[in-house]
Enzyme design. Structure first.
Site, PDB file in Angstrom:
ATOM      1  N   HIS A 103      -6.395  -5.548  -2.533  1.00  0.00           N
ATOM      2  CA  HIS A 103      -7.182  -5.722  -1.302  1.00  0.00           C
ATOM      3  C   HIS A 103      -7.440  -7.193  -0.977  1.00  0.00           C
ATOM      4  O   HIS A 103      -8.193  -7.488  -0.057  1.00  0.00           O
ATOM      5  CB  HIS A 103      -8.491  -4.944  -1.397  1.00  0.00           C
ATOM      6  CG  HIS A 103      -8.290  -3.454  -1.289  1.00  0.00           C
ATOM      7  ND1 HIS A 103      -9.319  -2.548  -1.333  1.00  0.00           N
ATOM      8  CD2 HIS A 103      -7.165  -2.720  -1.106  1.00  0.00           C
ATOM      9  CE1 HIS A 103      -8.838  -1.320  -1.208  1.00  0.00           C
ATOM     10  NE2 HIS A 103      -7.529  -1.387  -1.067  1.00  0.00           N
ATOM     11  N   ASN A 127      -3.193   8.667   5.152  1.00  0.00           N
ATOM     12  CA  ASN A 127      -1.956   8.014   5.577  1.00  0.00           C
ATOM     13  C   ASN A 127      -1.932   7.662   7.051  1.00  0.00           C
ATOM     14  O   ASN A 127      -0.982   7.050   7.523  1.00  0.00           O
ATOM     15  CB  ASN A 127      -0.761   8.911   5.259  1.00  0.00           C
ATOM     16  CG  ASN A 127      -0.477   8.918   3.764  1.00  0.00           C
ATOM     17  OD1 ASN A 127      -0.944   8.055   3.050  1.00  0.00           O
ATOM     18  ND2 ASN A 127       0.283   9.894   3.341  1.00  0.00           N
ATOM     19  N   HIS A 176       0.570   4.478  -2.446  1.00  0.00           N
ATOM     20  CA  HIS A 176       0.373   5.863  -1.960  1.00  0.00           C
ATOM     21  C   HIS A 176       1.511   6.770  -2.409  1.00  0.00           C
ATOM     22  O   HIS A 176       1.298   7.945  -2.686  1.00  0.00           O
ATOM     23  CB  HIS A 176       0.242   5.881  -0.433  1.00  0.00           C
ATOM     24  CG  HIS A 176      -1.125   5.509   0.048  1.00  0.00           C
ATOM     25  ND1 HIS A 176      -1.679   6.012   1.204  1.00  0.00           N
ATOM     26  CD2 HIS A 176      -2.064   4.686  -0.483  1.00  0.00           C
ATOM     27  CE1 HIS A 176      -2.904   5.510   1.363  1.00  0.00           C
ATOM     28  NE2 HIS A 176      -3.154   4.698   0.367  1.00  0.00           N
ATOM     29  N   ARG A 200       0.828  -1.219   0.000  1.00  0.00           N
ATOM     30  CA  ARG A 200       0.000   0.000   0.000  1.00  0.00           C
ATOM     31  C   ARG A 200       0.861   1.267   0.000  1.00  0.00           C
ATOM     32  O   ARG A 200       0.531   2.270  -0.625  1.00  0.00           O
ATOM     33  CB  ARG A 200      -0.906  -0.034   1.233  1.00  0.00           C
ATOM     34  CG  ARG A 200      -1.907   1.094   1.277  1.00  0.00           C
ATOM     35  CD  ARG A 200      -2.927   0.875   2.390  1.00  0.00           C
ATOM     36  NE  ARG A 200      -3.872   1.978   2.443  1.00  0.00           N
ATOM     37  CZ  ARG A 200      -4.141   2.668   3.540  1.00  0.00           C
ATOM     38  NH1 ARG A 200      -3.548   2.353   4.687  1.00  0.00           N
ATOM     39  NH2 ARG A 200      -4.999   3.658   3.507  1.00  0.00           N
TER      40      ARG A 200
HETATM   41  C1  HEM Z   1      -8.924   1.961  -5.833  1.00  0.00           C
HETATM   42  C2  HEM Z   1      -8.804   2.812  -4.868  1.00  0.00           C
HETATM   43  C3  HEM Z   1      -8.368   2.437  -3.484  1.00  0.00           C
HETATM   44  C4  HEM Z   1      -8.938   2.875  -2.336  1.00  0.00           C
HETATM   45  C5  HEM Z   1     -10.095   3.843  -2.215  1.00  0.00           C
HETATM   46  C6  HEM Z   1      -8.232   2.255  -1.254  1.00  0.00           C
HETATM   47  C7  HEM Z   1      -8.509   2.474   0.087  1.00  0.00           C
HETATM   48  C8  HEM Z   1      -7.977   1.737   1.128  1.00  0.00           C
HETATM   49  C9  HEM Z   1      -8.361   1.878   2.499  1.00  0.00           C
HETATM   50  C10 HEM Z   1      -9.347   2.882   3.051  1.00  0.00           C
HETATM   51  C11 HEM Z   1      -7.673   0.943   3.200  1.00  0.00           C
HETATM   52  C12 HEM Z   1      -7.804   0.627   4.694  1.00  0.00           C
HETATM   53  C13 HEM Z   1      -6.782   1.298   5.536  1.00  0.00           C
HETATM   54  C14 HEM Z   1      -7.073   1.052   6.988  1.00  0.00           C
HETATM   55  O1  HEM Z   1      -8.232   1.245   7.413  1.00  0.00           O
HETATM   56  O2  HEM Z   1      -6.150   0.683   7.739  1.00  0.00           O
HETATM   57  C15 HEM Z   1      -6.853   0.228   2.270  1.00  0.00           C
HETATM   58  C16 HEM Z   1      -6.009  -0.790   2.606  1.00  0.00           C
HETATM   59  C17 HEM Z   1      -5.151  -1.386   1.729  1.00  0.00           C
HETATM   60  N1  HEM Z   1      -4.976  -1.047   0.402  1.00  0.00           N
HETATM   61 FE1  HEM Z   1      -6.160   0.134  -0.687  1.00  0.00          FE
HETATM   62  N2  HEM Z   1      -7.269   1.446  -1.752  1.00  0.00           N
HETATM   63  C18 HEM Z   1      -7.298   1.536  -3.114  1.00  0.00           C
HETATM   64  C19 HEM Z   1      -6.446   0.915  -3.999  1.00  0.00           C
HETATM   65  C20 HEM Z   1      -5.363   0.159  -3.609  1.00  0.00           C
HETATM   66  C21 HEM Z   1      -4.309  -0.270  -4.490  1.00  0.00           C
HETATM   67  C22 HEM Z   1      -4.171   0.132  -5.948  1.00  0.00           C
HETATM   68  C23 HEM Z   1      -3.460  -1.026  -3.747  1.00  0.00           C
HETATM   69  C24 HEM Z   1      -2.197  -1.710  -4.166  1.00  0.00           C
HETATM   70  C25 HEM Z   1      -2.001  -2.220  -5.348  1.00  0.00           C
HETATM   71  C26 HEM Z   1      -4.015  -1.085  -2.413  1.00  0.00           C
HETATM   72  C27 HEM Z   1      -3.482  -1.809  -1.384  1.00  0.00           C
HETATM   73  C28 HEM Z   1      -3.991  -1.845  -0.103  1.00  0.00           C
HETATM   74  C29 HEM Z   1      -3.555  -2.782   0.911  1.00  0.00           C
HETATM   75  C30 HEM Z   1      -2.534  -3.885   0.717  1.00  0.00           C
HETATM   76  C31 HEM Z   1      -4.260  -2.483   2.074  1.00  0.00           C
HETATM   77  C32 HEM Z   1      -4.148  -3.156   3.451  1.00  0.00           C
HETATM   78  C33 HEM Z   1      -3.208  -2.359   4.326  1.00  0.00           C
HETATM   79  C34 HEM Z   1      -2.967  -2.973   5.699  1.00  0.00           C
HETATM   80  O3  HEM Z   1      -3.222  -4.160   5.907  1.00  0.00           O
HETATM   81  O4  HEM Z   1      -2.490  -2.220   6.574  1.00  0.00           O
HETATM   82  N3  HEM Z   1      -5.144  -0.338  -2.358  1.00  0.00           N
HETATM   83  N4  HEM Z   1      -7.053   0.733   1.012  1.00  0.00           N
HETATM   84  C1  LIG Z   2       2.171   6.902  10.080  1.00  0.00           C
HETATM   85  C2  LIG Z   2       1.878   8.348  10.177  1.00  0.00           C
HETATM   86  O1  LIG Z   2       2.723   9.173   9.930  1.00  0.00           O
HETATM   87  N1  LIG Z   2       0.629   8.660  10.532  1.00  0.00           N
HETATM   88  C3  LIG Z   2       0.176  10.020  10.650  1.00  0.00           C
HETATM   89  C4  LIG Z   2      -0.907  10.281   9.629  1.00  0.00           C
HETATM   90  O2  LIG Z   2      -1.543  11.513   9.817  1.00  0.00           O
HETATM   91  C5  LIG Z   2      -2.094  11.751  11.108  1.00  0.00           C
HETATM   92  C6  LIG Z   2      -2.752  13.104  11.092  1.00  0.00           C
HETATM   93  O3  LIG Z   2      -3.766  13.150  10.179  1.00  0.00           O
HETATM   94  C7  LIG Z   2      -0.999  11.638  12.187  1.00  0.00           C
HETATM   95  O4  LIG Z   2      -1.568  11.814  13.473  1.00  0.00           O
HETATM   96  C8  LIG Z   2      -0.327  10.266  12.083  1.00  0.00           C
HETATM   97  O5  LIG Z   2       0.747  10.185  12.982  1.00  0.00           O
END
Ligand code: HEM
Ligand SMILES: CC(=O)N[C@H]1CO[C@H](CO)[C@@H](O)[C@@H]1O
Ligand SMILES: *[C@@H]1O[C@H](CO)[C@@H](O)[C@H](O)[C@H]1NC(C)=O
Ligand SMILES: *[C@@H]1O[C@H](CO)[C@@H](O)[C@H](O)[C@H]1NC(C)=O
Length: 343
Positions: A211, A113, A85, A81
């Site tokens: 995802h 982030n 980003h 991810r």
């Molecule tokens: C299409 C638009 C996308 C949106 C709106 C989106 C949004 C998000 C959100 C909101 C999360 C959850 C974060 C959390 O609550 O901790 C997430 C997690 C994640 N996203 Fe996406 N994402 C998108 C595309 C992608 C793409 C293109 C990739 C990589 C190729 C990706 C890889 C991941 C991964 C691996 C996680 C899990 C992170 C973790 O386990 O900490 N995402 N994404």
């Molecule tokens: C990992 C990291 O840097 N997280 C920051 C993301 O942004 C918030 C504020 O919106 C910070 O509080 C976190 O430390």
């Protein structure tokens, strides 16, 4: 009845046709050729860019990622991810790694982030590389290689990562907020976000398959579960049985609990994501939205009904494209000494 039969007949042939299209896709061949001949990409990246200047860079990175993921398999997801980003804001230039300063709020501190993890992995690898070959390997390349190795180590495909990215000197929180796709986005917004980075609708549906690993926080889906249109309702596009399960885990106002995006196999990079989405169990509105466009919908249904016939290969090809977005090369940018700080 007759119409249903006709439709299903048309549909099954459409699927076959699409499978055929995908198998004859030349992307894979091109990638293969680039490996074989060492051709540099249009953006000036090159396979094995560090061959002379830091010959063990890629194996050092691979070995260290292996150690981290062996200890904690859940790190693969945030490391993938993080590269995504990085690339969506100012190109793949390591800007996601920069700390805020007294006068600047960096991408790291933007709302999307908040939930990034794994910065310590990148910092540890960077320190090792600075010992091995000081001032040579960019943080942006480290992110790209770490993402590739992470996915491969949890069962996903691998792909070639041309290197030679330079690190940027600018990181602005408001740009992350504006350019990263939102989990509340509809399909048109998602398509626009990807098009703005030169990525196609196919890249959108393919890369969303990332995802298949990782977690999401309850607070991101709180509105979907409890107050979708401001009337205490649940998002009707979410399977009601699944919504009920999610409500048991995610109570209103919960800021810490996380749920698997691909329940039961969130640590394995497989093709389940498309089955999840096809069953209307995609965690975010942005996942569910993939059913609202003919092209993305057909892809979701195709992969879910064929055990992901082309997903691994498609994901690899789209990751190569993602890794090329807006890169700095040659005399642009710098090689940071520390990934969190400009030189
Ligand atoms: C299409 C638009 C996308 C949106 C709106 C989106 C949004 C998000 C959100 C909101 C999360 C959850 C974060 C959390 O609550 O901790 C997430 C997690 C994640 N996203 Fe996406 N994402 C998108 C595309 C992608 C793409 C293109 C990739 C990589 C190729 C990706 C890889 C991941 C991964 C691996 C996680 C899990 C992170 C973790 O386990 O900490 N995402 N994404
Ligand atoms: C990992 C990291 O840097 N997280 C920051 C993301 O942004 C918030 C504020 O919106 C910070 O509080 C976190 O430390
Ligand atoms: C639900 O949304 C409406 C409209 O945004 C808001 O007025 C209300 O306070 C929300 N309810 C809860 C419980 O958050
Ligand atoms: C960047 O910020 C993190 C978290 O605040 C801190 O631990 C780290 O030392 C900082 N790095 C640099 C190079 O300033």
């Amino acid at each position: 009845m007759a119409i249903q039969k006709l439709l299903s007949l048309v549909f099954s042939h459409l699927v076959l046709f699409l499978v055929f299209l995908d198998l004859t896709n030349s992307q894979r061949l091109q990638v293969g050729l680039q490996v074989g001949l060492g051709i540099s990409t249009s953006q000036g990246l090159q396979l094995g860019f560090y061959r002379q200047t830091c010959p063990n860079a890629e194996s050092t990175i691979h070995g260290m990622v292996q150690q981290f993921i062996f200890k904690d398999r859940t790190l693969a997801a945030p490391l993938l991810r993080m590269h995504f980003h990085d690339c969506f804001v100012r190109g793949c230039d390591g800007s996601v790694l920069l700390n805020s300063t007294n006068t600047n709020q960096a991408e790291k501190d933007a709302v999307p982030n908040q939930t990034l993890r794994g910065f310590n992995v990148i910092d540890t690898i960077k320190s090792a590389l600075e010992k091995e070959c000081p001032g040579v390997v960019s943080c942006a390349d480290i992110l790209a290689l770490v993402a590739r190795d992470s996915v491969a180590m949890v069962g996903g495909p691998s792909w070639v990562v041309p290197t030679g990215r330079k690190d940027g000197r600018v990181s602005i929180a408001s740009e992350a907020l504006a350019q990263l796709p939102s989990p509340f986005a509809n399909i048109n917004q998602l398509k626009q976000n990807f098009a703005a980075k030169g990525l196609s609708v196919k890249d959108l549906v393919v890369l969303s398959g990332g995802h298949t690993i990782g977690i999401g926080h309850c607070f991101v889906i709180s509105n979907r579960l409890y107050n979708f249109s401001g009337r205490g309702d649940t998002d009707p596009s979410l399977d009601p049985a699944y919504a009920a399960q999610l409500k048991k885990k995610c109570k209103p106002g919960d800021t810490t609990t996380v749920v698997e995006m691909d329940p039961g196999s969130s640590k394995l990079f497989d093709d389940d994501y498309y089955t999840v989405v096809a069953r209307r169990r995609g965690l975010f509105q942005s996942d569910a939205a993939l059913l609202n466009d003919i092209q993305t919908r057909i892809y979701v249904i195709l992969q879910s009904s064929t055990n992901g016939i082309t997903f691994a290969q498609d994901f690899a090809a789209s990751m190569v494209k993602l890794g090329n977005v807006g890169v700095l090369t040659g005399s642009q940018g710098e090689i940071r000494k520390q990934c969190a700080m400009v030189n």
